[in-house]
Design an enzyme around this catalytic site. Structure first.
Site, PDB file in Angstrom:
ATOM      1  N   ASP A   7       5.453   1.660   9.113  1.00 31.44           N
ATOM      2  CA  ASP A   7       5.604   1.074   7.794  1.00 31.44           C
ATOM      3  C   ASP A   7       4.874  -0.276   7.848  1.00 31.44           C
ATOM      4  O   ASP A   7       4.687  -0.838   8.935  1.00 31.44           O
ATOM      5  CB  ASP A   7       7.109   0.884   7.531  1.00 31.44           C
ATOM      6  CG  ASP A   7       7.373   0.070   6.306  1.00 31.44           C
ATOM      7  OD1 ASP A   7       6.873   0.446   5.241  1.00 31.44           O
ATOM      8  OD2 ASP A   7       8.073  -0.953   6.409  1.00 31.44           O
ATOM      9  N   ASP A   9       5.084  -3.303   5.186  1.00 25.42           N
ATOM     10  CA  ASP A   9       5.864  -4.441   4.716  1.00 25.42           C
ATOM     11  C   ASP A   9       7.206  -4.515   5.459  1.00 25.42           C
ATOM     12  O   ASP A   9       8.025  -3.611   5.346  1.00 25.42           O
ATOM     13  CB  ASP A   9       6.082  -4.251   3.209  1.00 25.42           C
ATOM     14  CG  ASP A   9       7.064  -5.212   2.598  1.00 25.42           C
ATOM     15  OD1 ASP A   9       6.807  -6.414   2.642  1.00 25.42           O
ATOM     16  OD2 ASP A   9       8.096  -4.745   2.076  1.00 25.42           O
ATOM     17  N   GLY A  44      10.616  -0.517   0.537  1.00 20.87           N
ATOM     18  CA  GLY A  44      10.052   0.817   0.728  1.00 20.87           C
ATOM     19  C   GLY A  44       9.908   1.647  -0.539  1.00 20.87           C
ATOM     20  O   GLY A  44       9.267   2.681  -0.512  1.00 20.87           O
ATOM     21  N   ASN A 116      -1.164  -2.056  -2.324  1.00 13.25           N
ATOM     22  CA  ASN A 116      -1.913  -3.223  -1.849  1.00 13.25           C
ATOM     23  C   ASN A 116      -2.226  -3.156  -0.352  1.00 13.25           C
ATOM     24  O   ASN A 116      -2.727  -4.125   0.218  1.00 13.25           O
ATOM     25  CB  ASN A 116      -1.121  -4.506  -2.148  1.00 13.25           C
ATOM     26  CG  ASN A 116      -1.054  -4.797  -3.638  1.00 13.25           C
ATOM     27  OD1 ASN A 116      -2.076  -4.966  -4.293  1.00 13.25           O
ATOM     28  ND2 ASN A 116       0.146  -4.821  -4.192  1.00 13.25           N
ATOM     29  N   ASP A 168      11.622  -0.485   8.552  1.00 13.05           N
ATOM     30  CA  ASP A 168      12.624  -1.543   8.396  1.00 13.05           C
ATOM     31  C   ASP A 168      13.582  -1.236   7.246  1.00 13.05           C
ATOM     32  O   ASP A 168      14.547  -1.981   7.039  1.00 13.05           O
ATOM     33  CB  ASP A 168      11.962  -2.903   8.122  1.00 13.05           C
ATOM     34  CG  ASP A 168      11.348  -2.967   6.737  1.00 13.05           C
ATOM     35  OD1 ASP A 168      10.647  -2.003   6.349  1.00 13.05           O
ATOM     36  OD2 ASP A 168      11.583  -3.956   6.029  1.00 13.05           O
TER      37      ASP A 168
HETATM   38  P1  B16 Z   1       3.111  -2.396  -4.141  1.00 16.60           P
HETATM   39  P2  B16 Z   1       6.323  -0.569   2.624  1.00 16.60           P
HETATM   40  C1  B16 Z   1       6.690  -1.238   0.057  1.00 16.60           C
HETATM   41  O1  B16 Z   1       5.974  -1.378   1.243  1.00 16.60           O
HETATM   42  C2  B16 Z   1       7.587  -2.438  -0.141  1.00 16.60           C
HETATM   43  O2  B16 Z   1       8.595  -2.482   0.853  1.00 16.60           O
HETATM   44  C3  B16 Z   1       8.251  -2.334  -1.497  1.00 16.60           C
HETATM   45  O3  B16 Z   1       9.074  -3.458  -1.701  1.00 16.60           O
HETATM   46  C4  B16 Z   1       7.176  -2.249  -2.575  1.00 16.60           C
HETATM   47  O4  B16 Z   1       7.767  -2.101  -3.872  1.00 16.60           O
HETATM   48  C5  B16 Z   1       6.280  -1.047  -2.287  1.00 16.60           C
HETATM   49  O5  B16 Z   1       5.709  -1.185  -0.983  1.00 16.60           O
HETATM   50  C6  B16 Z   1       5.146  -0.919  -3.285  1.00 16.60           C
HETATM   51  O6  B16 Z   1       4.279  -2.014  -3.121  1.00 16.60           O
HETATM   52  O7  B16 Z   1       3.737  -2.962  -5.363  1.00 16.60           O
HETATM   53  O8  B16 Z   1       2.292  -3.396  -3.346  1.00 16.60           O
HETATM   54  O9  B16 Z   1       2.330  -1.124  -4.413  1.00 16.60           O
HETATM   55  O10 B16 Z   1       7.607  -1.146   3.114  1.00 16.60           O
HETATM   56  O11 B16 Z   1       6.384   0.914   2.297  1.00 16.60           O
HETATM   57  O12 B16 Z   1       5.130  -0.931   3.472  1.00 16.60           O
HETATM   58 MG    MG Z   2       9.053  -1.820   4.850  1.00 13.90          MG
END
Ligand code: B16
Ligand code: MG
Length: 210
Positions: A7, A9, A44, A116, A168
């Site tokens: 993962d 973030d 997530g 992102n 996480d």
């Molecule tokens: P975006 P991960 C997730 O990343 C984040 O934990 C979550 O809070 C967020 O809403 C989601 O990505 C989408 O992100 O708005 O940048 O497309 O933990 O899966 O790496």
């Molecule tokens: Mg995460």
């Protein structure tokens, strides 16, 4: 085991605090109560699903168009904070652990819900580093659906049974288990009962592999 799917973030990089601050600004501007406990439910899950969770506390209803505008506003704030990311924002133990796993012959992939992901990997010096990247741009269903990890395994050419997933978030562990992966949990996921290997940090991964 042949590979690790990480993962992004909250595992590789500390962008979780920027997600929180961006949602907080959006919620404050709308007069919607939002705190770090509610924020934990957003880990997530996709941007639009995150917004729906925040809007549970809203006192008015929003049209689909207004929801898209709020999600865009949050993402614009978030993208501004990503501009200052550097390799120093990699979380503790990440650089050394990834290098050692690679030396041991494991393939390394990213499995993130974030659209992102490409810009974040670029800013922290990991553009082109991973053997495969599966993210919010190549999926239609967000965690806890296993799609993002199944795609990562497919990109690597391995079965889920051959891959560890490092997460996480509880939604991420649920996604990993639903897909047939072995789940390693750090941070909040270390205290989750579905996690196969709860660890106190990334460096501890080296203790569970040969
Ligand atoms: P975006 P991960 C997730 O990343 C984040 O934990 C979550 O809070 C967020 O809403 C989601 O990505 C989408 O992100 O708005 O940048 O497309 O933990 O899966 O790496
Ligand atoms: Mg995460």
């Amino acid at each position: 085991m042949k590979a690790f799917i990480f993962d992004l973030d909250g595992v590789i990089v500390s962008t979780d605090k920027y997600h929180y601050l961006a949602w907080k600004r959006m919620a404050d501007d709308e007069g919607i109560y939002f705190d770090e406990v509610i924020n934990d439910r957003l880990r997530g899950v996709s941007r639009m699903q995150s917004l729906e969770i925040i809007l549970e506390r809203a006192t008015k209803s929003y049209t689909d168009e207004e929801k898209v505008a709020l999600a865009t506003k949050k993402n614009d704030i978030y993208r501004e904070s990503l501009a200052s990311l550097t390799p120093n924002d990699r979380l503790a133990g990440v650089t050394e652990t990834l290098q050692k796993l690679r030396e041991k012959g494991y393939k390394l992939a990213i499995g993130s819900s974030s659209k992102n992901t490409p810009v974040i990997l670029d800013k922290i010096g990991y553009a082109g580093y991973f053997d495969a990247v599966s993210d919010g741009n190549n999926i239609t269903r967000s965690k806890p659906d296993p799609e993002v990890f199944l795609k990562a395994a497919e990109f690597l050419g391995f079965t889920p049974e051959e891959c560890y997933v490092v997460e996480d978030a509880e939604a991420g562990v649920d996604a990993a288990k639903a897909g047939g992966f072995t789940a390693i949990g750090v941070g909040g996921a270390a205290g989750y009962e579905k996690t196969d290997y709860p660890l106190s940090g990334m460096a501890d991964i080296l203790k569970i592999v040969k």
